[in-house]
Design a protein around this motif. Structure first.
Motif, PDB file in Angstrom:
ATOM      1  N   TYR A 170       0.829  -1.209   0.000  1.00 37.04           N
ATOM      2  CA  TYR A 170       0.000   0.000   0.000  1.00 37.04           C
ATOM      3  C   TYR A 170       0.858   1.252   0.000  1.00 37.04           C
ATOM      4  CZ  TYR A 170      -3.736  -3.178   1.414  1.00 37.04           C
ATOM      5  OH  TYR A 170      -4.633  -4.213   1.461  1.00 37.04           O
ATOM      6  N   GLN A 171       1.860   1.256   0.882  1.00 38.30           N
ATOM      7  CA  GLN A 171       2.649   2.467   1.095  1.00 38.30           C
ATOM      8  C   GLN A 171       3.466   2.862  -0.133  1.00 38.30           C
ATOM      9  OE1 GLN A 171       5.465   1.478   4.165  1.00 38.30           O
ATOM     10  NE2 GLN A 171       5.289  -0.659   3.674  1.00 38.30           N
ATOM     11  N   GLN A 194      -6.621   3.217   0.534  1.00 33.21           N
ATOM     12  CA  GLN A 194      -5.200   3.010   0.239  1.00 33.21           C
ATOM     13  C   GLN A 194      -4.949   2.734  -1.243  1.00 33.21           C
ATOM     14  OE1 GLN A 194      -2.328   2.527   2.712  1.00 33.21           O
ATOM     15  NE2 GLN A 194      -3.724   3.984   3.636  1.00 33.21           N
ATOM     16  N   GLN A 236      -2.336   8.643   4.179  1.00 34.92           N
ATOM     17  CA  GLN A 236      -1.735   8.681   2.849  1.00 34.92           C
ATOM     18  C   GLN A 236      -0.231   8.515   2.937  1.00 34.92           C
ATOM     19  OE1 GLN A 236      -2.923  12.291   0.946  1.00 34.92           O
ATOM     20  NE2 GLN A 236      -4.934  11.453   0.464  1.00 34.92           N
ATOM     21  N   TRP A 237       0.360   8.393   1.773  1.00 37.28           N
ATOM     22  CA  TRP A 237       1.795   8.180   1.687  1.00 37.28           C
ATOM     23  C   TRP A 237       2.432   9.196   0.763  1.00 37.28           C
ATOM     24  CZ3 TRP A 237       3.067   4.721   5.231  1.00 37.28           C
ATOM     25  CH2 TRP A 237       2.112   3.789   5.614  1.00 37.28           C
TER      26      TRP A 237
END
Lengths: 300, 453
Positions: free
Chosen positions: B114-115, B148, B403-404
């Motif tokens: 996801y990240q 994500q 969020q990333w």
């Protein structure tokens, strides 16, 4: 023939001489320490490959654990991921074998030519080769990758074999060795008898050079067997991986977070298996190795 | 040793990418794949694609996922899938970037955490799956997971597994210290840490100084919004906010009193720590329980699990650590088949069941999380506790908006240089976080982003 030669040489040196009687305790201790230094990691590897994961982390490293799971580990090495380990082993043998044979052949021919023929540009070319010894293979991996990528050879076996075929150090060693061990008079005699240059090389040169060839062979074998970086960047398909990259990948599966697999004992046993062939190769080819190593040092 | 190798690998691979860029190799960001941009792909189109002989390449580090792929191949005999494991996490991403840059060798699908999704959407390397029907999957997932993988109506990946965070602890050590119930708040955790250390000599846990992802998960729980990315040119960087500093100073206090250790995780010393009772617990994610079973078998039956301690008594929030997706690369020539594969593996009931039981992945889908056979399973390693049920209940409590950055690799390595370093040296974590913030903002600007703080 060469075998008998080396044997007689050995006999000659084993006749007691004055320097043999001078013993140095300090030297003995230092050498024993050296031996320990090199052998201890192997001992650890051997012992660790008899432990399962929990023994690995809870018992003393240099003694056996509570259980003896060498057999389980071996089974797991060859069954994890549908037994890819065997495939990796085969790949390593192909890469290292083909590269070592090719590299020693090329180096022998080049070294012989430099030592025994005068041709325009010989000095310049040899200087380039000497310079190439200084450049580590790792530094060349990236340019090699770019070239192979542009001709679409990445992710093939050739991507590992072709770059490993050239061994500048091998050429240097073979030149020095050929200059010493192939007498010009012998070549002259062969020529007088009407042998062509190629025939002289194959039938006279190669035989006299065999200790040197074995040395280059072992050097290249070890270098390719242990090569990690080149296959790492060249290959994307796990069916093509050599043992080095494959084992590193199994090892990293333990830190994968979700779906992590703790394959430590498997990886350790796999590593142990992967060094065994090298040890065997050394034991068998040792005598050539020694005489080859000493060659470069006497006369340059 | 592992970390060093990894770092070397990452370095090597990033050099390859740089070299490719320098060499001016042409990179096509958008492959010439036929994208039905306006409307959803019709059933006729899908049927046609799934009955055309096709070979897909799928990069994943999930071991033995071939079993799930076989189910797919049985259903669609015309489609052949090559599963390749080119390395785990960062190693694979670097290879992927190299392949994308060099213009050949990229797979049709890839495993992406996801990240790290934003670091591939920024180069437009991931196919927007909405035209292929991915929007319909939304209701299958907890809200935080869907957030994500999607942004502004675009869906970039199909979720596979997740890592909602909880607290695993050694009930026997806790008992020895006279603690009968797990800490419900972080204050209780700190108080217990003191008791455990005094009575048993064990640390209540290890907060690894080399584990930015775990720390970020704790920031996530605390309601911090350290990162943000609008999908284009603007990033939000706020790793030293008040919420974040609350977390840093909490751990700093425990570290300085020597009540938690900061050993690097996933290495020998750390594994030994679990075997020899150095750690009485582990603040970790839903994949942690199965991982422990594989490494410290001899402590079986002594473990128990609980939700994360809370910042305010009575709250029930968690963060996430780990979990990944299957994404379709925009360079694929077979977008429909590739999406169908991603969808099948991660939503087909037989396949998702296998993912959980064979690959030990903690599920992302609601239907699996709520299934009786999943939640009712008891774990002997955890003294007969229903571990799955516990974490399935934690999953919906994960903060939804997180969020990333499109450069998490850099953010994590700078974490290790700043906050991680301060943890090892028992220093000032908040000051280190200020440094981390400065580094990230500087880097973002240098890369041409607009950085909001």
């Amino acid at each position: 023939m060469t075998e008998t030669l080396t044997r007689t040489e050995r006999k000659a040196t084993s006749v007691p001489q004055r320097r043999d009687s001078r013993r140095s305790n300090l030297l003995s201790i230092l050498l024993w320490l050296c031996a320990l230094y090199f052998v201890l990691p192997l001992v650890w590897l051997l012992i660790a490959s008899t432990k399962d994961n929990s023994d690995l982390f809870s018992t003393f490293g240099f003694w056996f654990g509570r259980g003896f799971s060498l057999w389980d580990n071996l089974v797991s090495v060859f069954t994890v991921r549908d037994g890819q380990f065997a495939r990796w082993g085969l790949n390593t043998i192909i890469y290292a074998g083909v590269s070592a044979i090719g590299a020693s052949l090329l180096a022998t021919m080049a070294g012989y030519a430099f030592a025994k023929y005068k041709f325009p540009g010989a000095t310049a070319m040899f200087s380039v080769i000497l310079g190439a010894i200084m450049i580590p293979l790792t530094a060349l991996a990236l340019p090699t990758y770019l070239i192979f990528n542009s001709i679409h050879l990445t992710n093939t076996m050739w991507a590992i074999i072709v770059p490993s075929l050239v061994s500048p150090f091998g050429v240097y060693l073979m030149r020095v060795y050929a200059a010493d061990s192939v007498p010009d008079s012998l070549l002259e005699a062969a020529r007088m008898d009407g042998a062509g240059e190629l025939r002289i090389f194959w039938q006279v040169g190669i035989r006299l050079l065999s200790p040197g060839i074995v040395t280059v062979f072992l050097f290249s074998l070890v270098a390719t067997w242990n090569n990690y970086f080149l296959p790492l960047i060249m290959l994307n398909s796990s069916d093509l991986y050599p043992l080095t990259v494959g084992l590193a990948q199994e090892q990293s599966a333990s830190a994968a977070g979700g779906g992590a697999q703790a394959l430590f004992s498997t990886v350790i046993t796999g590593s142990f298996i992967s060094v065994v062939p090298l040890v065997i190769a050394f034991l068998f080819l040792q005598r050539y190795w020694q005489s080859g190593l000493a060659t470069g040092s006497v006369k340059g | 040793m592992l970390k060093a190798t990894k770092r070397a690998t990452a370095l090597a691979a990033s050099v390859v990418v740089t070299a490719l860029t320098l060499a001016g190799c042409s990179s096509s960001d958008n492959g010439g794949s036929p994208v039905p941009s306006s409307s959803k792909a019709g059933q006729a189109e899908i049927d046609k694609a799934m009955n055309t002989p096709t070979t897909l390449t799928f990069w994943t580090w999930v071991s033995d996922i071939d079993d799930e792929v076989k189910l797919f191949e049985q259903k669609y005999p015309q489609i052949k899938v090559n599963v390749e494991n080119v390395g785990q996490g960062p190693d694979q991403y670097q290879k992927l970037r190299t392949a994308l840059k060099s213009g050949n060798g990229a797979p049709d699908l890839a495993q992406i955490e996801y990240q790290h999704i934003p670091s591939f959407t920024i180069t437009k390397s991931l196919l927007n799956l909405t035209p292929y029907g991915a929007g319909d999957l939304k209701s299958n997932y907890p809200e935080w997971i869907w957030n994500q993988v999607s942004q502004d109506g675009s869906v970039y990946a199909v979720p596979q597994d997740s890592g909602p965070m909880g607290h695993l602890y050694r009930s026997d050590i806790m008992k020895k210290a006279g603690i009968t119930s797990p800490p419900k708040t972080w204050d209780e955790y700190a108080a217990d840490a003191k008791i455990v250390k005094e009575k048993t000599g064990s640390y209540i846990g290890d907060i690894a100084s080399n584990e930015p992802v775990g720390m970020v998960g704790l920031l996530w729980q605390a309601g911090a919004q350290p990162f943000g990315f609008d999908g284009n040119k603007t990033v939000t960087i706020d790793v030293n906010s008040a919420e974040a500093k609350k977390v840093y100073s909490y751990w700093q206090n425990l570290i300085q009193q020597d009540l938690v250790s900061t050993d690097p995780d996933f290495n020998d010393q750390w594994y030994q720590g679990f075997s020899n009772d150095k750690y009485a617990g582990w603040v970790t994610a839903a994949w942690g329980p199965l991982f422990l079973q594989g490494t410290v078998k001899d402590t079986a039956g002594k473990w128990a699990a609980a939700p994360l301690p809370q910042w305010n008594a009575g709250d029930n929030v968690s963060g996430n650590w780990g979990g990944s997706t299957n994404a379709v690369l925009s360079t694929t020539k077979n977008p429909i088949a590739a999406y169908e594969l991603a969808k099948f593996i991660n939503t087909d009931p037989a396949s998702t069941k296998l993912l959980n039981t064979q690959q030990n992945l903690f599920p992302a889908m609601n239907s699996v999380l709520n299934e009786a056979s999943f939640t009712d399973a008891t774990s002997d390693f955890f003294g007969g506790q229903k571990i799955n049920e516990l974490f399935a209940q934690i999953s919906p409590t994960v903060n939804t908006k997180f969020q990333w950055l499109p450069f998490m690799d850099y953010a994590y390595s700078e974490f290790n240089n700043t906050v991680g370093n301060a943890m090892t040296n028992k220093g000032d974590l908040s000051a280190a976080a200020d440094q981390w913030q400065d580094k990230l903002v500087g880097y973002a600007k240098q890369q041409g982003f607009t950085a909001q703080q």
